[in-house]
Design a protein around this motif. Structure first.
Motif, mmCIF file in Angstrom:
data_model
loop_
_atom_site.group_PDB
_atom_site.id
_atom_site.type_symbol
_atom_site.label_atom_id
_atom_site.label_comp_id
_atom_site.label_asym_id
_atom_site.label_seq_id
_atom_site.Cartn_x
_atom_site.Cartn_y
_atom_site.Cartn_z
ATOM 1 N N ARG A 1 11.967 -43.022 3.876
ATOM 2 C CA ARG A 1 11.878 -43.000 5.439
ATOM 3 C C ARG A 1 11.884 -44.528 5.971
ATOM 4 N N ARG B 1 15.673 -45.604 5.616
ATOM 5 C CA ARG B 1 16.362 -44.721 6.607
ATOM 6 C C ARG B 1 15.950 -45.419 8.082
ATOM 7 N N ASP B 2 14.784 -45.780 8.491
ATOM 8 C CA ASP B 2 14.517 -46.313 9.792
ATOM 9 C C ASP B 2 14.814 -47.660 9.902
ATOM 10 N N LYS C 1 19.613 -46.636 10.119
ATOM 11 C CA LYS C 1 19.969 -46.270 11.482
ATOM 12 C C LYS C 1 20.330 -47.377 12.076
ATOM 13 N N ARG D 1 23.885 -44.241 10.214
ATOM 14 C CA ARG D 1 23.611 -43.082 11.151
ATOM 15 C C ARG D 1 24.302 -41.879 11.112
#
Length: 94
Positions: A18, A21-22, A26, A32
């Motif tokens: 996570r 990802r963040d 992203k 994305r």
């Protein structure tokens, strides 16, 4: 898929994914697009992984390989890397 492989959304490995990802994925168009694709296909693949002990083991192995690479490149969650490698005593003292 990773949640299905580890059996819980609270698994430490998922926290590292996570974070990646963040903080990293992203922020780029390619990242994305990958996240969007993963969320679209993930539920279907997770159902397959959840039903197969072999697929669970395979996905965990792939996730651990990814996390090893992220650890080396971005210094993400070194406590997790120590625990994963079985060095529990060192992990407890970090």
């Amino acid at each position: 898929m990773a949640t299905a492989a580890f059996g819980s959304p609270l698994a430490m490995e998922l926290d590292s994914l996570r974070f990646w990802r963040d903080v990293y994925l992203k922020k780029t168009l390619a990242g994305r697009l990958f996240v969007r694709f993963y969320y679209k296909m993930g539920p279907f693949a997770a159902g397959f992984v959840k039903r197969s002990p072999l697929m669970k083991a395979l996905v965990r192995k792939i996730v651990w390989r990814i996390l090893d690479n992220l650890e080396a490149k971005y210094s993400i969650n070194s406590n997790l890397a120590l625990k994963r490698k079985g060095d529990i005593n060192r992990w407890k003292n970090v």
